[in-house]
Design an enzyme around this catalytic site. Structure first.
Site, PDB file in Angstrom:
ATOM      1  N   HIS A 158       0.809  -1.214   0.000  1.00  0.00           N
ATOM      2  CA  HIS A 158       0.000   0.000   0.000  1.00  0.00           C
ATOM      3  C   HIS A 158       0.844   1.267   0.000  1.00  0.00           C
ATOM      4  O   HIS A 158       0.373   2.312  -0.472  1.00  0.00           O
ATOM      5  CB  HIS A 158      -0.937   0.011   1.216  1.00  0.00           C
ATOM      6  N   GLY A 159       2.025   1.218   0.520  1.00  0.00           N
ATOM      7  CA  GLY A 159       2.833   2.434   0.513  1.00  0.00           C
ATOM      8  C   GLY A 159       4.214   2.208   1.089  1.00  0.00           C
ATOM      9  O   GLY A 159       4.419   1.344   1.952  1.00  0.00           O
TER      10      GLY A 159
END
Length: 489
Positions: free
Chosen positions: A323-324
């Site tokens: 996700h990041g």
């Protein structure tokens, strides 16, 4: 190009119209050209990166299918998957890894620093690289035949409805549909448009209305304690759901109008009775991807208890990293993994306690407790997902309940919270009611059920609901073409 933009309002009807006008044998050309045009609307070089990934997976899988030598097949798979991971790692994680390494060198008092890397993250790169990897692995395993038609393969990775933020498609789900004859069906078109309308409502009216209040508080969380932090966190939980599921509704609806079927990606996750169930109903295609291509290859449930729990935790840590490129995302994934481990370790004692307390005949109570537990864990984890830094996340968690008892009963505290979020008393009440309404709908509606307001038997009431949603989008929605949250992933 954004689904909630004026450009897409012109782009999609034109593409859909020509799709049904063209001979079936030429429709893939239109869809491929439209998909690359759609993707390169932001930056032309993004299309070039996607094309390189496409060429790699096409060449790698064709090479795998041309030989039965295990060593060569392994080599071709490693080369293709390695290239995809290199592209994803360079654009998404290089800066984070170098920065973390420099922080470690500083702590160890080691002279010298690694260069800082700053690259623009191509939109949707996490989605199409994962699709490319799954396709290559499936060909290697013999579950799929290598695609000989380069155009169909390129279209599989770039099909514009799902390209930027999912659902994450499998090759066996989508590729055969490009070879089927799609005829215009009015019932299917209406169903698709209804999903598009519902998705735009969730995005523009709900998510984008909550976003400014969340940004105000999370932009400077140390200025607040208690009530504002709690409200902003609740708002973000609803914002990200309506934003991401709204995108998927629009994607599924657009594809359905043209005759294509995309898998459901959300199934009312905030109605879940456990964190494990939450992940079977939130971003479903990502969860099944990690299950099939990471968890099971790691050993899955095979082996000892320690191995099973470590495999599960690895999957959720990697999910957070997907996700990041930040420690906050990794911790977010880790929280979910730990919560599921706790649920499984305590399953037998909880069942025994329910039996001993005579609560087996009161499912409404046990399920209610499970839902409260799940929402608490999920909302706590969202703090790390949304916070701009790890210190901010730690501060919010530490001060989320600080002075809350007094603030809830103090009208002045509510007024201060509303002012901090840039809304009036009435505006704050409306936003809170919206959040509660979303959660209640998740608890009461059966799984997989479409919004009942759009599925009424009465044609007059159904059309009234359509017009109401259109008016809300036009007059209560954010028309500033706000980017979808998952575009950054």
């Amino acid at each position: 190009m954004l689904f909630n933009s004026r450009e897409f309002l012109i782009f999609f009807p034109v593409v859909a119209g020509f799709f049904f006008l063209l001979p079936p044998s030429r429709r893939w050309v239109l869809l491929l050209a439209a998909s690359y045009f759609f993707y390169m609307w932001a930056r032309v070089e993004y299309g070039l990166i996607m094309l390189l990934v496409t060429l790699s997976s096409y060449a790698g899988t064709r090479a795998m299918s041309s030989t039965s030598d295990p060593k060569l097949r392994n080599l071709f798979l490693l080369a293709d998957v390695g290239f995809c991971l290199f592209v994803l790692g360079y654009y998404k994680y290089a800066g984070f890894l170098f920065s973390s390494a420099n922080d470690l060198l500083s702590v160890l008092s080691v002279d010298g620093r690694l260069p800082q890397i700053s690259t623009a993250l191509p939109i949707g790169i996490s989605f199409y690289t994962f699709m490319s990897i799954s396709y290559s692995v499936d060909v290697y395993r013999g579950h799929q035949k290598a695609e000989r038609h380069f155009g169909i393969h390129a279209l599989y990775l770039s099909f514009f409805p799902h390209l930027v933020a999912g659902p994450i498609m499998r090759s066996e789900e989508l590729r055969p549909q490009f070879r089927q004859l799609q005829t215009f069906d009015s019932d299917r078109a209406v169903d698709g448009l209804r999903l598009v309308l519902w998705g735009l409502f969730k995005k523009m009216v709900v998510a984008d209305s909550l976003a400014p209040a969340v940004t105000e508080i999370y932009g400077n969380p140390s200025a607040y304690t208690g009530l504002p932090l709690l409200i902003a966190t609740l708002f973000f939980a609803i914002q990200i759901y309506c934003d991401f599921s709204g995108y998927c509704d629009i994607a599924i609806g657009c594809a359905r109008l043209m005759g294509f079927t995309l898998p459901v990606n959300f199934d009312r996750p905030y109605g879940s009775r456990s964190v494990g169930e939450f992940w079977r109903r939130w971003h479903i295609t990502l969860g099944t991807w990690f299950r099939d291509y990471v968890y099971i290859p790691l050993g899955g449930n095979r082996g000892g208890t320690g191995s099973k729990w470590s495999n599960l935790l690895i999957v959720f840590l990697l999910s957070g990293l997907w996700h990041g490129a930040s420690w906050t995302f990794i911790i977010w994934g880790g929280i979910h993994g730990l919560c599921i481990i706790i649920e499984r370790l305590t399953a037998a004692p909880r069942y025994a306690l329910i039996e001993a307390a005579g609560l087996r005949g009161m499912p409404w109570l046990t399920e209610g407790i499970g839902r409260i537990w799940t929402l608490s864990c999920v909302i706590l984890a969202w703090i790390f997902f949304r916070a701009q830094s790890l210190p901010d996340a730690v501060y919010i968690v530490s001060n989320l309940l600080s002075g809350l008892g007094e603030q809830i009963l103090d009208p002045g505290a509510w007024a201060a919270a509303a002012a901090a979020m840039g809304v009036t008393h009435l505006g704050l009440a409306v936003l809170l009611a919206t959040c509660i309404g979303v959660i209640v709908c998740h608890w009461r509606e059966p799984l997989g059920h479409q919004p009942s307001v759009l599925d009424m038997r009465s044609r007059a009431l159904r059309h009234l609901a359509y017009y109401a949603l259109v008016l809300l989008i036009l007059f209560a929605g954010n028309t500033q073409e706000v980017q979808f949250i998952y575009f950054q992933f």
